[in-house]
Design a protein around this motif. Structure first.
Motif, PDB file in Angstrom:
ATOM      1  N   SER A 141       8.051  31.665  72.760  1.00 39.31           N
ATOM      2  CA  SER A 141       9.321  32.353  72.640  1.00 39.31           C
ATOM      3  C   SER A 141       9.068  33.843  72.705  1.00 39.31           C
ATOM      4  CB  SER A 141      10.021  31.978  71.335  1.00 39.31           C
ATOM      5  OG  SER A 141      11.133  32.815  71.104  1.00 39.31           O
ATOM      6  N   ARG A 151       7.202  34.017  80.307  1.00 39.24           N
ATOM      7  CA  ARG A 151       7.310  34.359  78.888  1.00 39.24           C
ATOM      8  C   ARG A 151       6.083  35.133  78.405  1.00 39.24           C
ATOM      9  NH1 ARG A 151      10.819  30.221  79.136  1.00 39.24           N
ATOM     10  NH2 ARG A 151      12.620  30.290  77.759  1.00 39.24           N
ATOM     11  N   ASP A 175      16.284  31.320  75.398  1.00 35.22           N
ATOM     12  CA  ASP A 175      15.203  31.726  74.495  1.00 35.22           C
ATOM     13  C   ASP A 175      15.776  32.140  73.138  1.00 35.22           C
ATOM     14  OD1 ASP A 175      12.100  32.485  74.853  1.00 35.22           O
ATOM     15  OD2 ASP A 175      13.050  33.871  73.454  1.00 35.22           O
TER      16      ASP A 175
END
Length: 525
Positions: free
Chosen positions: A327, A390, A423
């Protein structure tokens, strides 16, 4: 020369239907549309208003409420076929399409292909002897009556099914027909369609039989055509390229499949992803092209089977752990500037860097030179950045020592936008709306490779409406997602209105947001 009447079954995406019908009729062909009666009436009104004056488009006299696996799909097809037969006496071939289909050859190639051989193209395999059905019920599709829809009325569907099995309520198959099965995406000659319609009128017993079979769109035409046409005039194949997984689900094609699709020995392909806007744009332009040579390789299906067969050994489709479980962090704010005109977005990010302390980078998932710092190699190529997106973004937050980060994205990257919006970080969108004049569209056509320096001007002029509609559709699809944290600015709004949107998007004071909104030549081409 062959002239095709396309039988188009659709239930959504009115702008896509309009673009498809205009594209197909521009080549001298015809389109008969059946729009699902269950669909949004406003969508159908939009289609009727846009295409009602096109003499090469006809709408089914009756609209059916269609359901997967039901007779209604066959009935809807027959309605569209009857309208096409009556309206287009010059049509020589009738070709089944859906809204998810796109051409993978030019109209010039397609017409020559159909002229080359006097035959029909329809998959037609013996229902009982072939292994066409991979999973689920088989003979039970035919010998029991199916009055309910498995997907919308599962309890009634299976209760009726079990009741008939328990009391042995089997029914006979009409004795003089051999039931066949195959893909519903066929291309039939005019004389064949006329024979099918005559058969329908003369055999109500067969019509009643198929009306209560399960998934009759895979058996009805496949059986009747084999019954009324000599086998020597049939080619047991479809002209629409489609690949199924081992679970019977159609494979979806994306932007990077253009070259692969062109090399297949088919005229159309499905399913083209709704988000593959660049692929749709290129294939739409391909239909109008002249003199294109298509080297046929036919490697697509074998390549898919190889890659999926490799499974986790090859790691071809296995996402990296940091992509699925990582994340960006709840404490971080990712600010997505989405704009088709890259130069406008870059002026805004330059102004953000100049007038605020918020770090901003440009189209890091679209172009190599996006002003990125050295991040240890993950930033070296666009494909690597996308694959490790990410990880890349987390590194940028750390590199800039900031809890906020602005990045630019092209609106065609809808899947990427959706992924980032899911996210845990505070993720917001700023859509920069644009007006696309003819000069911009011509430049865009050249930039994406739809035309080259030698392309005649009249060909490019024919592409303008289609490409403009696709570009405008990208922004609409983004709006249709209904995402939280959505903001927009545009050249037709006042600087005050744009400043309000920028202040909310960037968490800025009104005075600072107005500085950004009044950036010199912000929206200029």
């Amino acid at each position: 020369m062959a002239r095709i009447a396309f039988i188009l079954l659709c239930h959504k995406d009115p702008k896509g239907v309009i673009a498809q019908a205009n594209r197909l009729t521009a080549s001298g062909d015809y389109v008969a549309i059946h729009f699902d009666a269950r669909a949004n009436p406003k969508d159908f009104d939009e289609i009727r208003q846009a295409l009602g004056e096109n003499p090469s488009v006809v709408f089914s006299a009756k609209r059916w409420k269609c359901g997967w696996g039901e007779w209604s799909l066959v009935a809807a097809t027959l309605e569209a076929v009857r309208s096409a037969i009556a309206t287009f006496p010059q049509a020589t071939h009738f070709y089944m399409l859906s809204g998810d289909c796109m051409p993978i050859k030019s109209a010039e190639y397609a017409h020559a292909f159909l002229d080359a051989e006097e035959c029909d193209y329809i998959e037609s395999f013996d229902f009982f002897e072939s292994d066409w059905i991979k999973t689920g019920i088989k003979e039970e599709r035919l010998i029991y009556r199916h009055l309910f829809n498995e997907r919308t009325q599962p309890r009634r569907f299976y209760a009726s099914f079990e009741f008939q099995k328990r009391f042995n309520l089997k029914r006979p198959i009409p004795a003089d027909i051999q039931v066949m099965i195959g893909s519903q995406w066929w291309c039939l000659r005019r004389q064949t369609i006329e024979k099918v319609l005559d058969f329908c009128a003369s055999r109500p017993d067969v019509m009643r039989f198929f009306a209560t079979t399960w998934i009759p769109d895979e058996t009805f035409f496949q059986t009747i055509v084999r019954h009324v046409v000599p086998r020597k005039e049939l080619r047991t194949r479809t002209l629409t390229y489609l690949v199924f997984t081992d679970y019977g689900m159609p494979v979806t094609f994306h932007n990077d499949h253009y070259d692969l699709l062109m090399g297949q020995n088919y005229l159309f392909a499905r399913k083209i992803s709704p988000e593959a806007l660049r692929l749709r744009e290129r294939l739409g332009a391909l239909w109008a092209a002249k003199g294109v040579h298509f080297p046929i390789s036919n490697e697509g299906t074998g390549l898919f089977r190889f890659l999926t067969g490799r499974g986790r050994v090859g790691r071809r489709f296995a996402p990296r752990f940091w992509e699925t479980e990582g994340s960006l962090g709840r404490e971080n704010s990712l600010l997505l500037v989405v704009a088709k005109k890259w130069h406008v977005a870059k002026r805004l990010t330059a102004s953000i860097r100049k007038n605020t302390e918020i770090p901003a980078v440009d189209y890091l998932f679209n172009e190599n030179n996006a002003g990125l710092p050295d991040l240890g190699g993950v930033e070296t190529t666009v494909s690597k950045r996308t694959r490790h997106r990410r990880a890349l973004l987390r590194l940028l937050f750390e590199q800039f020592e900031s809890n906020s980060l602005v990045i630019c994205l092209d609106p065609s990257a809808l899947k990427l936008v959706e992924d980032l919006m899911q996210d845990k970080a505070d993720t917001r969108i700023l859509l920069i709306d644009s007006e696309f004049d003819d000069d911009y569209i011509r430049g865009h056509i050249g930039r994406v490779g739809l035309a080259g320096p030698e392309t005649p001007p009249e060909v490019i002029d024919r592409l303008l409406p289609t490409v403009r509609a696709d570009l405008e559709h990208e922004a609409e699809r983004l709006r249709d997602l209904g995402l939280l944290g959505f903001h927009s600015i545009s050249p037709w709004r006042s600087p005050e209105d744009n400043a309000v949107q920028l202040a909310r998007f960037l968490d800025l004071m009104p005075e600072k947001a107005r500085e950004l909104a009044t950036t010199q030549h912000l929206f200029s081409d």
